[in-house]
Design a protein around this motif. Structure first.
Motif, PDB file in Angstrom:
ATOM      1  N   ALA A 118      -0.628 -22.886 -11.880  1.00 17.82           N
ATOM      2  CA  ALA A 118      -1.927 -23.428 -11.490  1.00 17.82           C
ATOM      3  C   ALA A 118      -2.003 -23.802 -10.019  1.00 17.82           C
ATOM      4  O   ALA A 118      -3.093 -23.879  -9.442  1.00 17.82           O
ATOM      5  CB  ALA A 118      -2.259 -24.646 -12.353  1.00 17.82           C
ATOM      6  N   ALA A 119      -0.850 -24.036  -9.394  1.00 15.67           N
ATOM      7  CA  ALA A 119      -0.822 -24.386  -7.973  1.00 15.67           C
ATOM      8  C   ALA A 119      -0.711 -23.159  -7.077  1.00 15.67           C
ATOM      9  O   ALA A 119      -0.481 -23.279  -5.878  1.00 15.67           O
ATOM     10  CB  ALA A 119       0.339 -25.345  -7.697  1.00 15.67           C
ATOM     11  N   ASP A 120      -0.853 -21.973  -7.657  1.00 17.31           N
ATOM     12  CA  ASP A 120      -0.789 -20.698  -6.932  1.00 17.31           C
ATOM     13  C   ASP A 120       0.624 -20.360  -6.449  1.00 17.31           C
ATOM     14  O   ASP A 120       0.796 -19.550  -5.538  1.00 17.31           O
ATOM     15  CB  ASP A 120      -1.750 -20.659  -5.743  1.00 17.31           C
ATOM     16  N   ASN A 121       1.640 -20.970  -7.059  1.00 15.33           N
ATOM     17  CA  ASN A 121       3.012 -20.538  -6.794  1.00 15.33           C
ATOM     18  C   ASN A 121       3.266 -19.255  -7.573  1.00 15.33           C
ATOM     19  O   ASN A 121       2.953 -19.173  -8.770  1.00 15.33           O
ATOM     20  CB  ASN A 121       4.017 -21.611  -7.226  1.00 15.33           C
ATOM     21  N   VAL A 122       3.827 -18.247  -6.913  1.00 13.97           N
ATOM     22  CA  VAL A 122       4.033 -16.925  -7.521  1.00 13.97           C
ATOM     23  C   VAL A 122       5.519 -16.637  -7.665  1.00 13.97           C
ATOM     24  O   VAL A 122       6.308 -16.875  -6.740  1.00 13.97           O
ATOM     25  CB  VAL A 122       3.357 -15.831  -6.675  1.00 13.97           C
ATOM     26  N   SER A 123       5.894 -16.114  -8.822  1.00 11.23           N
ATOM     27  CA  SER A 123       7.299 -15.825  -9.104  1.00 11.23           C
ATOM     28  C   SER A 123       7.758 -14.576  -8.359  1.00 11.23           C
ATOM     29  O   SER A 123       6.939 -13.791  -7.864  1.00 11.23           O
ATOM     30  CB  SER A 123       7.473 -15.594 -10.604  1.00 11.23           C
ATOM     31  N   PRO A 124       9.063 -14.341  -8.305  1.00 13.83           N
ATOM     32  CA  PRO A 124       9.556 -13.039  -7.850  1.00 13.83           C
ATOM     33  C   PRO A 124       9.062 -11.943  -8.798  1.00 13.83           C
ATOM     34  O   PRO A 124       8.723 -12.208  -9.953  1.00 13.83           O
ATOM     35  CB  PRO A 124      11.077 -13.186  -7.917  1.00 13.83           C
ATOM     36  N   ALA A 125       9.019 -10.720  -8.308  1.00 14.03           N
ATOM     37  CA  ALA A 125       8.558  -9.598  -9.121  1.00 14.03           C
ATOM     38  C   ALA A 125       9.568  -9.263 -10.208  1.00 14.03           C
ATOM     39  O   ALA A 125      10.782  -9.394 -10.026  1.00 14.03           O
ATOM     40  CB  ALA A 125       8.307  -8.379  -8.245  1.00 14.03           C
ATOM     41  N   SER A 126       9.064  -8.828 -11.334  1.00 13.91           N
ATOM     42  CA  SER A 126       9.924  -8.328 -12.399  1.00 13.91           C
ATOM     43  C   SER A 126      10.585  -7.033 -11.941  1.00 13.91           C
ATOM     44  O   SER A 126      10.254  -6.482 -10.883  1.00 13.91           O
ATOM     45  CB  SER A 126       9.097  -8.053 -13.655  1.00 13.91           C
ATOM     46  N   GLY A 127      11.497  -6.546 -12.752  1.00 12.64           N
ATOM     47  CA  GLY A 127      12.016  -5.209 -12.504  1.00 12.64           C
ATOM     48  C   GLY A 127      10.902  -4.189 -12.620  1.00 12.64           C
ATOM     49  O   GLY A 127       9.883  -4.426 -13.285  1.00 12.64           O
ATOM     50  N   ALA A 128      11.059  -3.069 -11.981  1.00 19.37           N
ATOM     51  CA  ALA A 128      10.012  -2.039 -11.987  1.00 19.37           C
ATOM     52  C   ALA A 128       9.999  -1.284 -13.311  1.00 19.37           C
ATOM     53  O   ALA A 128      11.047  -0.980 -13.882  1.00 19.37           O
ATOM     54  CB  ALA A 128      10.227  -1.078 -10.833  1.00 19.37           C
ATOM     55  N   VAL A 129       8.797  -0.988 -13.789  1.00 19.92           N
ATOM     56  CA  VAL A 129       8.591  -0.135 -14.948  1.00 19.92           C
ATOM     57  C   VAL A 129       8.014   1.178 -14.438  1.00 19.92           C
ATOM     58  O   VAL A 129       6.929   1.197 -13.857  1.00 19.92           O
ATOM     59  CB  VAL A 129       7.621  -0.772 -15.957  1.00 19.92           C
ATOM     60  N   ARG A 130       8.748   2.262 -14.637  1.00 15.78           N
ATOM     61  CA  ARG A 130       8.311   3.569 -14.140  1.00 15.78           C
ATOM     62  C   ARG A 130       7.797   4.410 -15.296  1.00 15.78           C
ATOM     63  O   ARG A 130       8.493   4.593 -16.293  1.00 15.78           O
ATOM     64  CB  ARG A 130       9.449   4.260 -13.400  1.00 15.78           C
ATOM     65  N   ILE A 131       6.585   4.884 -15.150  1.00 17.92           N
ATOM     66  CA  ILE A 131       5.903   5.625 -16.204  1.00 17.92           C
ATOM     67  C   ILE A 131       5.296   6.884 -15.608  1.00 17.92           C
ATOM     68  O   ILE A 131       4.715   6.838 -14.523  1.00 17.92           O
ATOM     69  CB  ILE A 131       4.796   4.770 -16.842  1.00 17.92           C
ATOM     70  N   THR A 132       5.435   7.991 -16.315  1.00 21.03           N
ATOM     71  CA  THR A 132       4.767   9.225 -15.922  1.00 21.03           C
ATOM     72  C   THR A 132       3.742   9.579 -16.984  1.00 21.03           C
ATOM     73  O   THR A 132       4.090   9.761 -18.157  1.00 21.03           O
ATOM     74  CB  THR A 132       5.771  10.379 -15.751  1.00 21.03           C
ATOM     75  N   THR A 133       2.484   9.652 -16.602  1.00 20.35           N
ATOM     76  CA  THR A 133       1.442  10.025 -17.553  1.00 20.35           C
ATOM     77  C   THR A 133       1.544  11.509 -17.881  1.00 20.35           C
ATOM     78  O   THR A 133       1.856  12.320 -17.007  1.00 20.35           O
ATOM     79  CB  THR A 133       0.048   9.720 -16.984  1.00 20.35           C
ATOM     80  N   PRO A 134       1.292  11.893 -19.109  1.00 15.71           N
ATOM     81  CA  PRO A 134       1.371  13.311 -19.473  1.00 15.71           C
ATOM     82  C   PRO A 134       0.205  14.097 -18.869  1.00 15.71           C
ATOM     83  O   PRO A 134      -0.833  13.520 -18.542  1.00 15.71           O
ATOM     84  CB  PRO A 134       1.292  13.284 -20.998  1.00 15.71           C
TER      85      PRO A 134
END
Length: 335
Positions: free
Chosen positions: A203-219
């Motif tokens: 709520a105080a606009d503190n932002v976490s580190p990014a998660s690991g990347a999720v890589r997706i290829t659309t068909p």
């Protein structure tokens, strides 16, 4: 064959219904009229001082060149026609706000406002300098050729997570409430590789580190350019449709299994012959198991119609349609 006029729907179970006849709000603008009101507008608090507003692309010719976002009657943001989301900032904590969106086309015509959506900002946290923990165990999969489903483990925060922000590369593309740990990202391109990460915000606009990347290829696939409507995922399954006659009137009886998503689904849209006719909204937590619904379709026997249903997902986007069933009043439904 003529279509009967819909009357007040007959409700089975703990359902509240609203009936909306006609098109889905995606106007054409081809006859000199301004663009239609954007559909699918959602709003979710991102922090104590911000709200994330999203909507569906408004179709039509001339093309929409920009969208205007209003807080109440006041325009607060304007974005290009290629963008369908925005963060409204500098809001007050613990305050309920109403937002709507209007589309403006290349000829300068401003369309009507969308349906108003509301969001309440959480209470501000005094002197909170600690960011939430990083979202762990991110997962994802393509849902058709133009959408992807993402999920992650819940982050922790000393005062609670207000929202999760989804990034495509370094660009924020989506946001969901702090109670959600899954979402569907739409508007992707067929046969394209994507990388997504998730960050938690308090709520105080503190932002976490990014998660690991999720890589997706659309068909590969052409789709229809309308997100999850083009795919096969997030659709109600085991959809069945039959009819029955009561007191000289015919009713359409539907049953289905809800999509397998994280969170509660409280709203569905029913289409007859590919046109929206009824929205179903549960006023409380839906009952477990298969959902059922029955509504009046007229007094004419032998009337044949195609029926399908889709769910509004927990993040406010529409899922894919169920399989389409053909029913004829006074006869057994087509399998």
């Amino acid at each position: 064959m003529r279509r009967p006029l819909l009357r007040t729907a007959v409700v089975w179970g703990a359902l509240l219904t609203t009936v909306s006849c006609g098109t889905n709000g995606q106007g054409t603008g081809e006859d000199g009229r301004p663009p239609a009101a954007p559909a699918g507008v959602t709003a979710a608090a991102g922090s104590a001082t911000s709200v994330h507003v999203m909507w569906n692309r408004a179709s039509g010719k001339p093309e929409v060149t920009r969208y205007e976002v209003y807080r109440g009657a006041t325009k607060v943001k304007e974005v290009p026609g290629s963008e369908y989301m925005v963060d409204i900032t500098r809001l007050k904590p613990s305050t309920r706000y109403a937002f709507s969106v209007r589309a403006r086309d290349a000829d300068g015509r401003l369309g009507p406002p969308s349906e108003q959506v509301r969001a309440t900002t959480p209470t501000a946290a005094a002197a909170d300098g600690r960011a939430p923990s990083r979202p762990e165990r991110p997962r994802g999969k393509a849902v058709g050729s133009r959408a992807a489903q993402l999920s992650w483990a819940r982050s922790t925060d000393d005062l609670g997570v207000a929202s999760y922000d989804v990034y495509q590369g370094t660009t924020k593309i989506h946001s969901v409430g702090g109670a959600q740990t899954a979402t569907v990202v739409t508007g992707l391109r067929p046969g394209t590789r994507y990388s997504f990460t998730v960050r938690a915000r308090d709520a105080a606009d503190n932002v976490s580190p990014a998660s690991g990347a999720v890589r997706i290829t659309t068909p590969p696939g052409s789709g229809d350019g309308k997100g999850v409507d083009s795919g096969t995922g997030m659709a109600p399954t085991a959809f069945r449709a039959t009819t029955h006659r009561e007191d000289g009137a015919h009713y359409l009886d539907l049953s289905w299994t809800r999509p397998d998503v994280d969170g509660v689904i409280t709203e569905y849209q029913i289409q007859l012959d590919r046109k929206p006719v009824t929205s179903l909204v549960w006023g409380a937590t839906p009952p477990p198991g298969r959902a059922t619904y029955s509504f009046y379709v007229g007094r004419e026997a032998g009337l044949t119609q195609r029926v399908r249903i889709r769910a509004k997902l927990p993040d406010g986007t529409w899922g894919a349609f169920s399989k389409e069933r053909t029913v004829t009043t006074g006869r057994t439904a087509q399998p």
